[in-house]
Design a protein around this motif. Structure first.
Motif, mmCIF file in Angstrom:
data_model
loop_
_atom_site.group_PDB
_atom_site.id
_atom_site.type_symbol
_atom_site.label_atom_id
_atom_site.label_comp_id
_atom_site.label_asym_id
_atom_site.label_seq_id
_atom_site.Cartn_x
_atom_site.Cartn_y
_atom_site.Cartn_z
ATOM 1 N N TRP A 4 14.181 -18.178 -1.605
ATOM 2 C CA TRP A 4 15.477 -18.777 -1.926
ATOM 3 C C TRP A 4 16.616 -17.772 -1.788
ATOM 4 O O TRP A 4 17.688 -18.094 -1.309
ATOM 5 C CB TRP A 4 15.426 -19.347 -3.344
ATOM 6 C CG TRP A 4 16.656 -20.069 -3.792
ATOM 7 C CD1 TRP A 4 17.042 -21.334 -3.434
ATOM 8 C CD2 TRP A 4 17.657 -19.577 -4.688
ATOM 9 N NE1 TRP A 4 18.230 -21.660 -4.056
ATOM 10 C CE2 TRP A 4 18.622 -20.596 -4.828
ATOM 11 C CE3 TRP A 4 17.829 -18.382 -5.388
ATOM 12 C CZ2 TRP A 4 19.754 -20.455 -5.646
ATOM 13 C CZ3 TRP A 4 18.945 -18.235 -6.203
ATOM 14 C CH2 TRP A 4 19.896 -19.259 -6.318
ATOM 15 N N ALA A 5 16.401 -16.542 -2.208
ATOM 16 C CA ALA A 5 17.428 -15.491 -2.116
ATOM 17 C C ALA A 5 16.765 -14.165 -1.776
ATOM 18 O O ALA A 5 15.729 -13.818 -2.346
ATOM 19 C CB ALA A 5 18.227 -15.379 -3.406
ATOM 20 N N THR A 6 17.380 -13.430 -0.846
ATOM 21 C CA THR A 6 16.897 -12.118 -0.453
ATOM 22 C C THR A 6 18.111 -11.207 -0.264
ATOM 23 O O THR A 6 19.239 -11.612 -0.461
ATOM 24 C CB THR A 6 16.092 -12.188 0.859
ATOM 25 O OG1 THR A 6 16.937 -12.727 1.887
ATOM 26 C CG2 THR A 6 14.864 -13.071 0.724
ATOM 27 N N GLY A 7 17.855 -9.967 0.112
ATOM 28 C CA GLY A 7 18.952 -9.054 0.395
ATOM 29 C C GLY A 7 18.821 -7.751 -0.362
ATOM 30 O O GLY A 7 18.013 -7.607 -1.289
ATOM 31 N N THR A 8 19.647 -6.804 0.027
ATOM 32 C CA THR A 8 19.581 -5.456 -0.532
ATOM 33 C C THR A 8 19.731 -5.445 -2.042
ATOM 34 O O THR A 8 19.065 -4.680 -2.741
ATOM 35 C CB THR A 8 20.671 -4.577 0.103
ATOM 36 O OG1 THR A 8 20.469 -4.530 1.522
ATOM 37 C CG2 THR A 8 20.617 -3.158 -0.446
ATOM 38 N N ALA A 9 20.604 -6.282 -2.579
ATOM 39 C CA ALA A 9 20.868 -6.272 -4.025
ATOM 40 C C ALA A 9 19.627 -6.584 -4.840
ATOM 41 O O ALA A 9 19.537 -6.197 -6.016
ATOM 42 C CB ALA A 9 21.973 -7.267 -4.360
ATOM 43 N N LEU A 10 18.657 -7.260 -4.236
ATOM 44 C CA LEU A 10 17.424 -7.634 -4.934
ATOM 45 C C LEU A 10 16.266 -6.685 -4.640
ATOM 46 O O LEU A 10 15.227 -6.750 -5.305
ATOM 47 C CB LEU A 10 17.010 -9.052 -4.540
ATOM 48 C CG LEU A 10 17.994 -10.163 -4.917
ATOM 49 C CD1 LEU A 10 17.646 -11.452 -4.167
ATOM 50 C CD2 LEU A 10 17.986 -10.407 -6.422
ATOM 51 N N GLN A 11 16.437 -5.795 -3.683
ATOM 52 C CA GLN A 11 15.360 -4.931 -3.226
ATOM 53 C C GLN A 11 15.087 -3.785 -4.206
ATOM 54 O O GLN A 11 15.991 -3.294 -4.882
ATOM 55 C CB GLN A 11 15.707 -4.346 -1.866
ATOM 56 C CG GLN A 11 15.645 -5.335 -0.717
ATOM 57 C CD GLN A 11 14.223 -5.720 -0.367
ATOM 58 O OE1 GLN A 11 13.295 -4.912 -0.477
ATOM 59 N NE2 GLN A 11 14.036 -6.967 0.036
ATOM 60 N N PRO A 12 13.837 -3.327 -4.267
ATOM 61 C CA PRO A 12 13.540 -2.098 -5.008
ATOM 62 C C PRO A 12 13.998 -0.879 -4.217
ATOM 63 O O PRO A 12 14.397 -0.988 -3.048
ATOM 64 C CB PRO A 12 12.017 -2.130 -5.120
ATOM 65 C CG PRO A 12 11.570 -2.881 -3.904
ATOM 66 C CD PRO A 12 12.640 -3.922 -3.646
ATOM 67 N N ILE A 13 13.924 0.277 -4.862
ATOM 68 C CA ILE A 13 14.163 1.561 -4.207
ATOM 69 C C ILE A 13 12.828 2.313 -4.221
ATOM 70 O O ILE A 13 12.219 2.494 -5.281
ATOM 71 C CB ILE A 13 15.252 2.371 -4.924
ATOM 72 C CG1 ILE A 13 16.581 1.604 -4.892
ATOM 73 C CG2 ILE A 13 15.414 3.751 -4.295
ATOM 74 C CD1 ILE A 13 17.681 2.242 -5.723
ATOM 75 N N ALA A 14 12.380 2.738 -3.065
ATOM 76 C CA ALA A 14 11.071 3.365 -2.965
ATOM 77 C C ALA A 14 11.036 4.696 -3.707
ATOM 78 O O ALA A 14 12.033 5.421 -3.743
ATOM 79 C CB ALA A 14 10.712 3.573 -1.493
ATOM 80 N N PRO A 15 9.889 5.052 -4.303
ATOM 81 C CA PRO A 15 9.736 6.370 -4.905
ATOM 82 C C PRO A 15 9.925 7.461 -3.861
ATOM 83 O O PRO A 15 9.648 7.236 -2.680
ATOM 84 C CB PRO A 15 8.303 6.338 -5.438
ATOM 85 C CG PRO A 15 7.971 4.875 -5.579
ATOM 86 C CD PRO A 15 8.709 4.212 -4.462
ATOM 87 N N PRO A 16 10.395 8.651 -4.225
ATOM 88 C CA PRO A 16 10.666 9.060 -5.605
ATOM 89 C C PRO A 16 12.063 8.714 -6.095
ATOM 90 O O PRO A 16 12.370 8.938 -7.264
ATOM 91 C CB PRO A 16 10.492 10.582 -5.550
ATOM 92 C CG PRO A 16 10.960 10.923 -4.158
ATOM 93 C CD PRO A 16 10.499 9.792 -3.279
ATOM 94 N N ALA A 17 12.924 8.181 -5.230
ATOM 95 C CA ALA A 17 14.279 7.850 -5.671
ATOM 96 C C ALA A 17 14.285 6.710 -6.671
ATOM 97 O O ALA A 17 15.161 6.621 -7.540
ATOM 98 C CB ALA A 17 15.150 7.500 -4.464
ATOM 99 N N GLY A 18 13.331 5.800 -6.570
ATOM 100 C CA GLY A 18 13.227 4.679 -7.490
ATOM 101 C C GLY A 18 11.793 4.494 -7.940
ATOM 102 O O GLY A 18 10.901 5.260 -7.578
ATOM 103 N N ALA A 19 11.577 3.453 -8.725
ATOM 104 C CA ALA A 19 10.239 3.160 -9.226
ATOM 105 C C ALA A 19 9.525 2.109 -8.398
ATOM 106 O O ALA A 19 8.382 1.759 -8.683
ATOM 107 C CB ALA A 19 10.318 2.698 -10.682
ATOM 108 N N GLY A 20 10.202 1.570 -7.379
ATOM 109 C CA GLY A 20 9.607 0.518 -6.570
ATOM 110 C C GLY A 20 9.651 -0.843 -7.218
ATOM 111 O O GLY A 20 8.901 -1.740 -6.856
#
Length: 323
Positions: free
Chosen positions: A182-198
């Motif tokens: 229904w909704a996708t896009g960068t705002a909903l995406q995780p940030i890959a480790p090590p910068a994020g927790a995924g």
């Protein structure tokens, strides 16, 4: 049950807990008082209290993540297991590696809907009778995703599911069937480790004609309008700087939110202008809080205690005083 993989331990260990902006309490806004823990659960038995929905009588329906259970907890803390999701052979769940009962929502007739994250064909949305009985899978979601919180727009007969790994909000017919991205896009995406927790899209609520979503890695609270044709409108960022935001609840008909901040052991009051103030802390009994629900003048907070050396999963109640 052994101490299970903590959500992205390796990734989170690499991240310093961010300092987040807060603002002084404004006159006339809601306040949270009288916090008290009414029920303690058994982490060793898998009873990490993950998500919550509240019935009209004030009882809470809670998912126990690693026990794969749905429980009813009354306001006195008395707990009854309603259902257990089926065991999965060789689960391959992204981020955590084990099968886990995650989000929960409720229809007006008492029917419960639960997300089950497994990394297998059981991955998806399950229906649970409020009086117990065997859960039934009503929608299968991609095995490489992580179905997390969900909400129901009963008027349109649509369930919305936050997928934390695929950065997607899925829509599923309430009666079951094929899911739609229904909704996708960068705002909903995780940030890959090590910068994020995924972990991207995490908490989710349907409120005032929109789907609201938290993004843990991006520390944001988002609003996605539901158009007249039931498609997703543009994603709006409503708040930033919410370090480790998990799920959340609205204090009333307006857009003020109480948000669980899992790693800092806090609940924040998030104003419609995006500023926020901490209103509950570890000293009140929080232990990695994961979700918030509000009914009338009562605030409900589940703590899963995922990351504690001495875990104390619990249900905390507090009193909401509206300004």
């Amino acid at each position: 049950m052994p101490r299970l993989p903590r959500l992205a331990v390796a990734a989170t260990a690499a991240l310093a807990l961010a300092l987040f902006a807060s603002a002084p309490t404004s006159a006339g806004e809601p306040t949270v008082t009288d916090p008290r823990v009414v029920a303690h659960f058994d982490f060793a038995a898998g009873q990490a209290a993950e998500n919550i929905v509240v019935a009209p009588d004030g009882s809470a329906y809670v998912t126990f993540a690693f026990a794969r259970q749905v429980a009813r907890v009354d306001k006195k803390g008395d707990t009854r297991i309603l259902a257990t999701l089926p065991a999965v052979e060789n689960p391959n769940t992204p981020v955590i590696g084990v099968a886990a009962a995650m989000g929960i929502t409720r229809a007006h007739d008492g029917t419960l809907y639960v997300t089950y994250a497994t990394g297998t064909s059981e991955n998806g949305v399950w229906r649970v009778d409020p009086d117990g009985g065997a859960p039934v899978q009503i929608a299968q979601l991609p095995a490489d995703g992580f179905p997390n919180a969900l909400a129901l727009d009963e008027k349109c007969g649509t369930l919305y599911v936050a997928d934390s790994v695929r950065g997607t909000v899925w829509s599923v017919p309430q009666e079951g069937g094929t899911p739609t991205a229904w909704a996708t896009g960068t705002a909903l995406q995780p940030i890959a480790p090590p910068a994020g927790a995924g972990v991207g899209a995490n908490g989710l609520k349907f409120h005032n004609g929109a789907v609201w979503v938290s993004n843990t890695d991006r520390q944001t609270l988002l609003r996605i309008p539901v158009r007249a044709d039931e498609t997703a409108g543009p994603v709006e960022t409503r708040a930033t700087g919410l370090a480790w935001i998990d799920d959340f609840g609205f204090t009333g008909k307006g857009d003020t939110v109480l948000a669980a901040l899992i790693m800092t052991d806090d609940v924040a009051l998030v104003r419609p202008d995006g500023t926020h103030t901490i209103v509950l802390t570890e000293q009140d009994g929080l232990s990695n809080p994961t979700s918030v629900a509000v009914r009338g003048k009562t605030v409900y907070v589940t703590s899963a205690s995922f990351f504690k050396e001495v875990p104390d999963p619990n249900l905390l109640l507090a009193t909401l005083k509206k300004g």
